[in-house]
Design a protein around this motif. Sequence first.
Motif, PDB file in Angstrom:
ATOM      1  N   ASP A   1       0.836  -1.193   0.000  1.00 29.90           N
ATOM      2  CA  ASP A   1       0.000   0.000   0.000  1.00 29.90           C
ATOM      3  C   ASP A   1       0.878   1.252   0.000  1.00 29.90           C
ATOM      4  O   ASP A   1       1.585   1.518   0.960  1.00 29.90           O
ATOM      5  CB  ASP A   1      -0.924   0.004   1.222  1.00 29.90           C
ATOM      6  CG  ASP A   1      -1.843   1.215   1.177  1.00 29.90           C
ATOM      7  OD1 ASP A   1      -2.400   1.462   0.094  1.00 29.90           O
ATOM      8  OD2 ASP A   1      -1.956   1.927   2.192  1.00 29.90           O
ATOM      9  N   PRO A   2       0.850   1.997  -1.096  1.00 34.96           N
ATOM     10  CA  PRO A   2       1.739   3.147  -1.218  1.00 34.96           C
ATOM     11  C   PRO A   2       1.493   4.190  -0.135  1.00 34.96           C
ATOM     12  O   PRO A   2       2.419   4.854   0.326  1.00 34.96           O
ATOM     13  CB  PRO A   2       1.422   3.716  -2.603  1.00 34.96           C
ATOM     14  CG  PRO A   2       0.156   3.093  -3.030  1.00 34.96           C
ATOM     15  CD  PRO A   2       0.021   1.809  -2.288  1.00 34.96           C
ATOM     16  N   ARG A   3       0.232   4.310   0.298  1.00 34.56           N
ATOM     17  CA  ARG A   3      -0.078   5.315   1.304  1.00 34.56           C
ATOM     18  C   ARG A   3       0.638   4.997   2.622  1.00 34.56           C
ATOM     19  O   ARG A   3       1.244   5.840   3.245  1.00 34.56           O
ATOM     20  CB  ARG A   3      -1.590   5.361   1.526  1.00 34.56           C
ATOM     21  CG  ARG A   3      -2.117   6.770   1.725  1.00 34.56           C
ATOM     22  CD  ARG A   3      -3.575   6.708   2.090  1.00 34.56           C
ATOM     23  NE  ARG A   3      -4.410   6.544   0.909  1.00 34.56           N
ATOM     24  CZ  ARG A   3      -5.412   7.392   0.629  1.00 34.56           C
ATOM     25  NH1 ARG A   3      -5.666   8.424   1.402  1.00 34.56           N
ATOM     26  NH2 ARG A   3      -6.167   7.185  -0.426  1.00 34.56           N
ATOM     27  N   HIS A   4       0.604   3.693   2.984  1.00 34.82           N
ATOM     28  CA  HIS A   4       1.262   3.283   4.225  1.00 34.82           C
ATOM     29  C   HIS A   4       2.771   3.424   4.127  1.00 34.82           C
ATOM     30  O   HIS A   4       3.424   3.847   5.070  1.00 34.82           O
ATOM     31  CB  HIS A   4       0.897   1.835   4.577  1.00 34.82           C
ATOM     32  CG  HIS A   4      -0.503   1.730   5.073  1.00 34.82           C
ATOM     33  ND1 HIS A   4      -1.270   0.615   4.886  1.00 34.82           N
ATOM     34  CD2 HIS A   4      -1.278   2.628   5.728  1.00 34.82           C
ATOM     35  CE1 HIS A   4      -2.468   0.814   5.398  1.00 34.82           C
ATOM     36  NE2 HIS A   4      -2.493   2.043   5.920  1.00 34.82           N
ATOM     37  N   CYS A   5       3.315   3.033   2.956  1.00 37.91           N
ATOM     38  CA  CYS A   5       4.762   3.139   2.760  1.00 37.91           C
ATOM     39  C   CYS A   5       5.202   4.579   2.943  1.00 37.91           C
ATOM     40  O   CYS A   5       6.205   4.871   3.583  1.00 37.91           O
ATOM     41  CB  CYS A   5       5.151   2.672   1.366  1.00 37.91           C
ATOM     42  SG  CYS A   5       5.092   0.902   1.201  1.00 37.91           S
ATOM     43  N   ARG A   6       4.416   5.469   2.370  1.00 35.56           N
ATOM     44  CA  ARG A   6       4.802   6.865   2.460  1.00 35.56           C
ATOM     45  C   ARG A   6       4.678   7.395   3.883  1.00 35.56           C
ATOM     46  O   ARG A   6       5.540   8.122   4.363  1.00 35.56           O
ATOM     47  CB  ARG A   6       3.954   7.700   1.523  1.00 35.56           C
ATOM     48  CG  ARG A   6       4.638   9.033   1.312  1.00 35.56           C
ATOM     49  CD  ARG A   6       3.872  10.024   0.592  1.00 35.56           C
ATOM     50  NE  ARG A   6       3.913  11.220   1.409  1.00 35.56           N
ATOM     51  CZ  ARG A   6       4.809  12.166   1.274  1.00 35.56           C
ATOM     52  NH1 ARG A   6       5.715  12.087   0.348  1.00 35.56           N
ATOM     53  NH2 ARG A   6       4.796  13.207   2.070  1.00 35.56           N
ATOM     54  N   GLU A   7       3.616   6.968   4.548  1.00 32.67           N
ATOM     55  CA  GLU A   7       3.465   7.394   5.952  1.00 32.67           C
ATOM     56  C   GLU A   7       4.654   6.936   6.780  1.00 32.67           C
ATOM     57  O   GLU A   7       5.173   7.672   7.611  1.00 32.67           O
ATOM     58  CB  GLU A   7       2.162   6.839   6.548  1.00 32.67           C
ATOM     59  CG  GLU A   7       0.955   7.683   6.188  1.00 32.67           C
ATOM     60  CD  GLU A   7      -0.356   6.960   6.461  1.00 32.67           C
ATOM     61  OE1 GLU A   7      -0.333   5.896   7.124  1.00 32.67           O
ATOM     62  OE2 GLU A   7      -1.404   7.459   5.996  1.00 32.67           O
ATOM     63  N   TRP A   8       5.092   5.692   6.509  1.00 32.83           N
ATOM     64  CA  TRP A   8       6.266   5.158   7.213  1.00 32.83           C
ATOM     65  C   TRP A   8       7.485   6.029   6.932  1.00 32.83           C
ATOM     66  O   TRP A   8       8.212   6.417   7.843  1.00 32.83           O
ATOM     67  CB  TRP A   8       6.506   3.707   6.766  1.00 32.83           C
ATOM     68  CG  TRP A   8       7.798   3.145   7.266  1.00 32.83           C
ATOM     69  CD1 TRP A   8       8.029   2.592   8.495  1.00 32.83           C
ATOM     70  CD2 TRP A   8       9.040   3.092   6.560  1.00 32.83           C
ATOM     71  NE1 TRP A   8       9.336   2.202   8.593  1.00 32.83           N
ATOM     72  CE2 TRP A   8       9.982   2.498   7.427  1.00 32.83           C
ATOM     73  CE3 TRP A   8       9.453   3.491   5.288  1.00 32.83           C
ATOM     74  CZ2 TRP A   8      11.309   2.291   7.057  1.00 32.83           C
ATOM     75  CZ3 TRP A   8      10.758   3.289   4.921  1.00 32.83           C
ATOM     76  CH2 TRP A   8      11.679   2.697   5.795  1.00 32.83           C
ATOM     77  N   ALA A   9       7.685   6.345   5.646  1.00 31.86           N
ATOM     78  CA  ALA A   9       8.864   7.125   5.259  1.00 31.86           C
ATOM     79  C   ALA A   9       8.849   8.492   5.942  1.00 31.86           C
ATOM     80  O   ALA A   9       9.872   8.964   6.437  1.00 31.86           O
ATOM     81  CB  ALA A   9       8.915   7.282   3.743  1.00 31.86           C
ATOM     82  N   VAL A  10       7.675   9.105   5.974  1.00 32.82           N
ATOM     83  CA  VAL A  10       7.579  10.426   6.593  1.00 32.82           C
ATOM     84  C   VAL A  10       7.853  10.321   8.095  1.00 32.82           C
ATOM     85  O   VAL A  10       8.554  11.144   8.669  1.00 32.82           O
ATOM     86  CB  VAL A  10       6.194  11.055   6.317  1.00 32.82           C
ATOM     87  CG1 VAL A  10       5.992  12.312   7.151  1.00 32.82           C
ATOM     88  CG2 VAL A  10       6.041  11.359   4.836  1.00 32.82           C
ATOM     89  N   ARG A  11       7.352   9.247   8.706  1.00 31.45           N
ATOM     90  CA  ARG A  11       7.554   9.064  10.139  1.00 31.45           C
ATOM     91  C   ARG A  11       9.045   8.884  10.446  1.00 31.45           C
ATOM     92  O   ARG A  11       9.588   9.531  11.332  1.00 31.45           O
ATOM     93  CB  ARG A  11       6.749   7.846  10.624  1.00 31.45           C
ATOM     94  CG  ARG A  11       6.571   7.797  12.136  1.00 31.45           C
ATOM     95  CD  ARG A  11       5.438   6.858  12.544  1.00 31.45           C
ATOM     96  NE  ARG A  11       5.626   5.515  12.007  1.00 31.45           N
ATOM     97  CZ  ARG A  11       4.759   4.897  11.205  1.00 31.45           C
ATOM     98  NH1 ARG A  11       3.661   5.515  10.817  1.00 31.45           N
ATOM     99  NH2 ARG A  11       4.988   3.673  10.790  1.00 31.45           N
TER     100      ARG A  11
END
Lengths: 631, 98
Positions: free
Chosen positions: A202-212
């Motif tokens: 899920d790209p949305r989750h991946c990105r949230e992880w990266a931002v975190r």
Amino acid sequence: MSVPVSIQSVASAARHVPGSPAYKTVAVVGPPNAGKTTLFNRLTGLRQKVGNFPGVTVEHHTGTYRLENGTEVSLIDLPGVYSLNPKSEDEKVTIDVLNGEMPGAERPDAIILVLDANNLNRHLILAGRVISLGLPTLVLLNMADELHKQGGQVDVLPLARQLGTPVALVSAVTGEGLIAVQNFLVATPQAPEPLELPIFGDPRHCREWAVRVGTHAAYRRGVTPEWTRRLDSIFLHKFWGGAIFAVVIVAVFQTIFSLGQPASDLLQKFLDDMAVHLSNVLPAGIINSLVVNGVWKGAGSVLVFLPQILLLFLVIGILEDSGYLARAAVISDKVMAKVGLNGKSFIPLLSAYGCAVPAIMATRTIENKRDRIATILIAPFMTCSARLPVYTMVIAAFIPNRPVLGPVVGTRAVAMLSLYVLGFAMAVATAKALKSSVLRSKDVAFIMELPPYRWPMWKSLALRLMDRANAFIFRAGTVILGVSILLWALTYLPMHNGQPPAIADSAISHIGHFIEPAIRPLGFNWKIGVGLLSSFAAREVIIATMGTLHGVDPQSHAMALQQALKSDLTPAGAIALLVFFAFAMQCMSTMAVVRRETNSWKWPVIQFLYMTGVAYVAAFVAYRITLLYWN
Amino acid sequence: MVFNFMTQRATHPGNTLCDLAVGQTGILEDFNMPQSIAEHLMNLGFVPGLEVLVARSGPGGNPRVYRVDGTEVALRRDLSRCIAVRPLTAAEAEARSQ
């Protein structure tokens, strides 16, 4: 400016005993435009070579990096990848190499992952995927100089802790922070132990992880400098964008001719002087003839075009590295759409003016398969640098130089330009025909990332030019040399009483006369026929062939090749020859690369028959028309 | 590969990337296109929930350049018509202007 390096995290592993490297093979991985190749070049310098993995079309470089203690580590520069998705060919290769499943490539012991420090929110997602493979990894946040200049920041220690790998902020351009690579390579291997990894898919989750992860490391992206935006408002301007585009293209070709020609002339003079010298030094006889006529005149006549070819690649390289080519693709998209292609085809087609082989490999960035095949099929119509020597020679021999537009633009320049236009027009017509029939595709996704403008790195440009020069000299030294020696032998046989035959009785003359009926309608004699036959190996071989044929002929031995040619061709025949070369598919390297890229013999065979058929008909028409007006 | 998706009607007529004017910002919502193209766009930063700005228009108004996640990407109008966006809410707009 000092760049913080997470020495602690790099050094967290115990120091390795000097003398035995911790890793033998290390893969360099990273997304496109993150400076991966610049880093690779910086680390390996000239100690590198290009290769292809068996069965796939993806090119890769391998190089040697020498540690301070003298041990050597082999580095593999893998293709730029955004992600590790096995559906994309480049990414599949990267996955296979990293997993040790690529035949012919050793499984790397470790990974150097190069990310753009200015794009961590996107690039950390790739870091997550790469780290999850479990190999010891060094994460380099590249372009530290840009990040700081643009007011961004990142703390490498918290980042290293979360990713479970050493992290260093570096600049491949200035060399800052690269000590981290040394430290990583001599440390005891350690598999990464990240605190958490994203759930892939899920790209949305991946990105949230990266931002975190980025936020924990106090990551703040720099602000893109205003001048990049200003440049774009000029280069992509409604009116000026197109005008600048036209000026750039004209300037590219102007540079090659105005600087390349004098350089070629100088080299020619040097090679001629050497030939005279060689001829005097060597004892007269068969060896003298072989060396001077077979080898020197053959291969030398091709080598003189090296300056022009390198200039062309230099100019294209500068445009590419500065970021302008991506803008040129956007500008040209509208025009390319008219023939059914898109702006992504522009870059390969421009490179095809240098050489069709790298151009055809560059079509990989075109996502749509039909567009890609159409671009591959039309690329060899672009006037490549191998045609340049043939055009130059024939034009200089047959077309008197008279001013046309002022003193600068003469008849010869116009003739040369028309040949470029001719090839281009045929490419357009072919694209249009293909895209409205067998290769029709309804909708094409044009997605073009615009990297920020950057100053080209001279070192990387120089390395690429070396690559090209080596390839060209290698060809001159193998294929062209081989054909030259074979031809020389055929002119020397059959011997009568230890004496070579008169040229008219030689084996080559028999071959030439055998094919003469097929080419007589085009206004070619048997010598040109032999030249044509040999040019199917590579276009410029015809010059070497003509050089050898006339070199052994006592009547034309002392003449310059241009003079000698006049005994073979009428002006109408010369025009026909130029037209034939504009269209015909005479290049084994191109055919081989088309086969490799399309994975079947179907397309190269179709391409060969089509191009050579068009060339024959067009040359015949050109011959008959020219006969009416100029004889 | 032949796509027909671009000629189909967008799922959110009037609310696509194509409908934004140069200088306007929207929030990415949904991709109405084959998975492979959508994935490529997401790799370039087009992730649902992110802001996208129409940075500039190329010569002739097509393709246009979009700024998303700090990167600029050029897309043709036909593809941008398949990307659903929603306008910024009043709160989001206010947060932006600060």
